[in-house]
Motif scaffolding. Structure first.
Motif, mmCIF file in Angstrom:
data_model
loop_
_atom_site.group_PDB
_atom_site.id
_atom_site.type_symbol
_atom_site.label_atom_id
_atom_site.label_comp_id
_atom_site.label_asym_id
_atom_site.label_seq_id
_atom_site.Cartn_x
_atom_site.Cartn_y
_atom_site.Cartn_z
ATOM 1 N N UNK A 169 58.061 -31.212 28.674
ATOM 2 C CA UNK A 169 57.116 -32.005 29.459
ATOM 3 C C UNK A 169 55.691 -31.679 29.010
ATOM 4 N N UNK A 170 54.739 -32.484 29.476
ATOM 5 C CA UNK A 170 53.341 -32.228 29.102
ATOM 6 C C UNK A 170 52.886 -30.860 29.603
ATOM 7 N N UNK A 171 53.281 -30.498 30.803
ATOM 8 C CA UNK A 171 52.906 -29.194 31.347
ATOM 9 C C UNK A 171 53.511 -28.068 30.511
ATOM 10 N N UNK A 172 54.764 -28.233 30.117
ATOM 11 C CA UNK A 172 55.423 -27.208 29.309
ATOM 12 C C UNK A 172 54.759 -27.089 27.938
ATOM 13 N N UNK A 173 54.338 -28.222 27.381
ATOM 14 C CA UNK A 173 53.621 -28.172 26.104
ATOM 15 C C UNK A 173 52.313 -27.400 26.246
ATOM 16 N N UNK A 174 51.613 -27.609 27.361
ATOM 17 C CA UNK A 174 50.357 -26.899 27.585
ATOM 18 C C UNK A 174 50.597 -25.393 27.675
ATOM 19 N N UNK A 175 51.661 -25.004 28.410
ATOM 20 C CA UNK A 175 51.989 -23.579 28.524
ATOM 21 C C UNK A 175 52.391 -23.021 27.166
ATOM 22 N N UNK A 176 53.193 -23.779 26.415
ATOM 23 C CA UNK A 176 53.649 -23.327 25.096
ATOM 24 C C UNK A 176 52.475 -23.010 24.175
ATOM 25 N N UNK A 177 51.479 -23.847 24.169
ATOM 26 C CA UNK A 177 50.331 -23.619 23.284
ATOM 27 C C UNK A 177 49.567 -22.352 23.687
ATOM 28 N N UNK A 178 49.520 -22.092 24.964
ATOM 29 C CA UNK A 178 48.827 -20.883 25.408
ATOM 30 C C UNK A 178 49.665 -19.628 25.188
ATOM 31 N N UNK A 179 50.985 -19.794 25.065
ATOM 32 C CA UNK A 179 51.840 -18.643 24.764
ATOM 33 C C UNK A 179 51.574 -18.075 23.378
ATOM 34 N N UNK A 180 50.895 -18.849 22.520
ATOM 35 C CA UNK A 180 50.607 -18.362 21.164
ATOM 36 C C UNK A 180 49.613 -17.216 21.178
ATOM 37 N N UNK A 181 48.765 -17.168 22.172
ATOM 38 C CA UNK A 181 47.720 -16.145 22.213
ATOM 39 C C UNK A 181 48.167 -14.879 22.922
ATOM 40 N N UNK A 182 47.169 -14.082 23.294
ATOM 41 C CA UNK A 182 47.436 -12.796 23.950
ATOM 42 C C UNK A 182 47.312 -12.863 25.464
ATOM 43 N N UNK A 183 47.045 -14.049 25.999
ATOM 44 C CA UNK A 183 46.842 -14.168 27.446
ATOM 45 C C UNK A 183 48.113 -13.822 28.208
ATOM 46 N N UNK A 184 47.938 -13.132 29.333
ATOM 47 C CA UNK A 184 49.077 -12.862 30.207
ATOM 48 C C UNK A 184 49.462 -14.138 30.945
ATOM 49 N N UNK A 185 50.636 -14.121 31.584
ATOM 50 C CA UNK A 185 51.057 -15.306 32.340
ATOM 51 C C UNK A 185 50.078 -15.600 33.468
ATOM 52 N N UNK A 186 49.523 -14.534 34.041
ATOM 53 C CA UNK A 186 48.533 -14.729 35.109
ATOM 54 C C UNK A 186 47.282 -15.416 34.561
#
Length: 653
Positions: free
Chosen positions: A594-611
């Protein structure tokens, strides 16, 4: 002559013979002849020169200075500026002057002095604090060092060392203030309520008429007065001296303090020095006055790029006071929105709407309802369709072309129509705002920028390029390349460059603007989205499909986090994606993300925590966890790194 007897023997013995002789005609010539007859260099030091009040004596010293041979040097030490023709000496290059700034101790010197007197080795941070508090004044450092010998906690002692400390206060009272006339002492204590001051402000606060003369005398007397410019207009007190004066004011005239601050606030506000005026209004316990100044002047400070200053006003006034006044609640909502604080924006919008207020606002808004509608239209946090409705309401509520916010209402109407693709209807309100001469400059720049984007989309490229150049230069000329105004001006100029085939130049304009906006989470999405669309279009125009794909991916993520970007933007993104060359067919993905999942996926590439990812996407940590588990399942991944690697293999990243 007594001093020189050590290097010119016999002079002391002549003093009795010369005691009744004419100084100018006999004594000085003999003295100068004796000095000239000595070939070796020598230095004569006259200490405490400030005690000489006799004009004839000063004139004799001046004569001596004028006739000294080159082998002789005179050193004059004085608390006050010596009553000698210093201007003439400076012009001839024959003088060297050492003042407060030159005699100020360095960190190394202060460390050595404290160690020698107190036997204490202060931490570097404490030495820096001591230097800051004393401004390097050697006498104060010496006083502090003496007390440090018995201090149980040296760091705590330094932190508490102010002008009201008994050691400093006693020294200043005995050595400085006791020698000052009573009227001058009163003047000093009253003016100490000011952080910086000029003569007219001092006259207003101290209720005097001769502040210019008094300040001149204080400067010549070297009475801890620090000039802030080279024209003798603005001054401040040495930090410890100012603190000591305020301590004395609290003891001698405690009831006068609020009135002094109030007079200062009035004088400063009438001259546009709002930041200082608000501080004095609060010091006078006049929160109502501070709130009125804040509500009336916040817009011009924002327009000049001083958002942090205005946020400081909010902190000084306090949330409780703001929440009880609809006028400043509206301002607080604007400032929160400009800062990217969406929760704060919604809070202050709710507060302002709940408070009854029907009249115009101090900033020139015709009503609170107009101001809130304009804010919603300007930022569009509730999506593009809601943005259009708010802009239409704002335009209807401010029909007067002479109104302070008329251009703002016309800009948001044209801007929102541009975002919906109603390009022809956007032109008229944008032209009105761009040509409005009585509004704040930011609205004219914004309107010119969006008008350029509109005309460029309609194929009127020459006019679009001219407007884009104008808007871009306005931002650069006003020195606000990092303001909220700049993003749309950058987008317009980048689009104009791209249409001319100057894609490399376009990216040099657009990419820094995009990077700057991405540093602040929560800003209005639409200028960022416009930058991404222009960048993707330019990358496609230059044949760089991979870069275009990356920008479109960012745009898709941004759209997924917003409420409703509207049909026109969705269509625009689809048109750009259609122009992308096909990637190898994806395999192994059981179902699309989904679009939301794509947005999360792109941010998973970095060092950001889930929070942190949740904070960026304005969702809870639990929601991010749910999306992450779904991504793992769809991609057949078992970890974050595995999910990113699988996404790259499938062409999703």
């Amino acid at each position: 002559m007594a001093a020189l007897d050590g290097v010119i023997p016999g002079l002391a013995g002549q003093r009795a013979d010369l005691g009744h002789q004419d100084v100018e005609g006999v004594v000085l010539p003999r003295l100068l002849n004796a000095i000239a007859a000595r070939p070796e260099p020598a230095v004569l030091v006259l200490d405490d020169f400030h005690v000489i009040q006799d004009q004839e004596c000063r004139r004799q010293v001046e004569t001596l200075v004028d006739r000294l041979p080159p082998t002789f040097q005179l050193v004059v030490i004085s608390r006050a500026v010596p009553a000698l023709p210093l201007t003439r000496y400076r012009a001839s290059g024959d003088s060297l002057e050492l003042g407060m700034a030159d005699l100020r101790f360095t960190r190394e010197e202060a460390t050595r002095l404290v160690r020698r007197i107190a036997g204490v080795h202060l931490r570097e941070a404490d030495v820096r604090d001591l230097i800051a508090r004393t401004e390097g004044w050697p006498a104060a450092i010496s006083l502090a060092a003496g007390a440090l010998r018995t201090a149980a906690d040296p760091a705590a002692f330094v932190a508490d060392f102010t002008g009201t400390h008994r050691l400093v206060l006693d020294y200043l009272s005995e050595e400085v203030l006791s020698r000052v006339p009573a009227a001058t002492r009163t003047f000093l204590t009253r003016v100490s309520t000011l952080g910086s001051f000029t003569a007219p402000l001092c006259d207003e606060v101290a209720e005097t008429t001769d502040a210019a003369e008094v300040l001149g005398e204080l400067e010549r007397a070297n009475l801890f007065l620090v000039p802030l410019d080279d024209h003798r207009r603005w001054y401040r007190f040495h930090r410890l001296f100012g603190e000591a004066l305020r301590g004395e004011l609290a003891r001698t005239e405690p009831g006068a303090v609020p009135a002094l601050h109030l007079r200062a606030s009035g004088w400063l506000s009438t001259r546009g020095l709002v930041d200082e005026a608000i501080g004095h209004a609060l010091a006078a316990d006049r929160a109502d006055l501070a709130a009125g100044l804040f509500a009336a002047r916040w817009g011009e400070y924002i327009d000049s790029g001083r958002l942090l200053t205005v946020r400081g006003w909010m902190e000084l006034i306090g949330a409780q006071r703001i929440g009880g006044d609809p006028r400043i609640s509206v301002c607080a909502a604007w400032i929160a929105a400009l800062s990217g604080d969406r929760p704060g924006t919604r809070h202050w919008l709710d507060v302002a709407e709940a408070l009854p207020y029907d009249g115009p606002l101090p900033d020139g808004s015709p009503s609170a309802r107009f101001a809130l509608s304009l804010l919603r239209a300007f930022f569009g946090f509730d999506g593009v369709p809601a943005m259009v409705a708010a802009a239409e309401t704002a335009a209807r509520l401010e029909p007067d072309p002479l109104g302070a916010w008329y251009a703002g209402a016309r800009f948001t109407l044209g801007y929102s129509r541009y975002l919906t693709g109603d390009l022809e209807a956007a032109i008229e309100p944008l032209e009105e705002a761009a040509q409005h001469t009585t509004t704040v400059p930011a609205f004219r720049t914004l309107a010119t920028s969006v008008l350029s984007l509109v005309l460029g989309a309609l194929g009127r490229t020459t006019q679009a390029a001219q407007l884009a150049r104008t808007a871009y230069r306005l931002v650069e000329t006003r020195g606000l390349p990092e303001s909220g105004t700049a993003a749309l001006a950058d987008a317009a100029w980048g689009a104009a460059l791209a249409r001319e085939g100057r894609h490399a130049e376009a990216r040099l304009v657009l990419e820094p603007a995009l990077a700057l906006r991405l540093t602040v989470v929560g800003l209005s999405a639409w200028p960022t989205l416009i930058l991404l669309i222009v960048l993707a279009d330019s990358a496609l125009g230059s044949g760089d499909a991979e870069t275009a794909r990356a920008f479109l991916g960012q745009a898709r993520d941004l759209v997924a986090t917003e409420r409703d970007c509207g049909e026109y933007i969705r269509t625009r993104l689809t048109q750009l994606r259609v122009r992308l060359p096909e990637t190898p067919a994806a395999s192994g993905a059981a179902e699309p993300l989904t679009q939301r999942e794509q947005a999360v996926l792109r941010l998973l590439r970095g060092d950001s925590s889930l929070r942190e990812i949740g904070h960026q996407l304005f969702v809870s940590t639990n929601t991010v966890k749910t999306h992450t588990r779904s991504i793992y399942r769809k991609l057949g991944a078992t970890s974050r790194d595995h999910a990113v690697r699988r996404a790259r293999e499938l062409g999703l990243l």
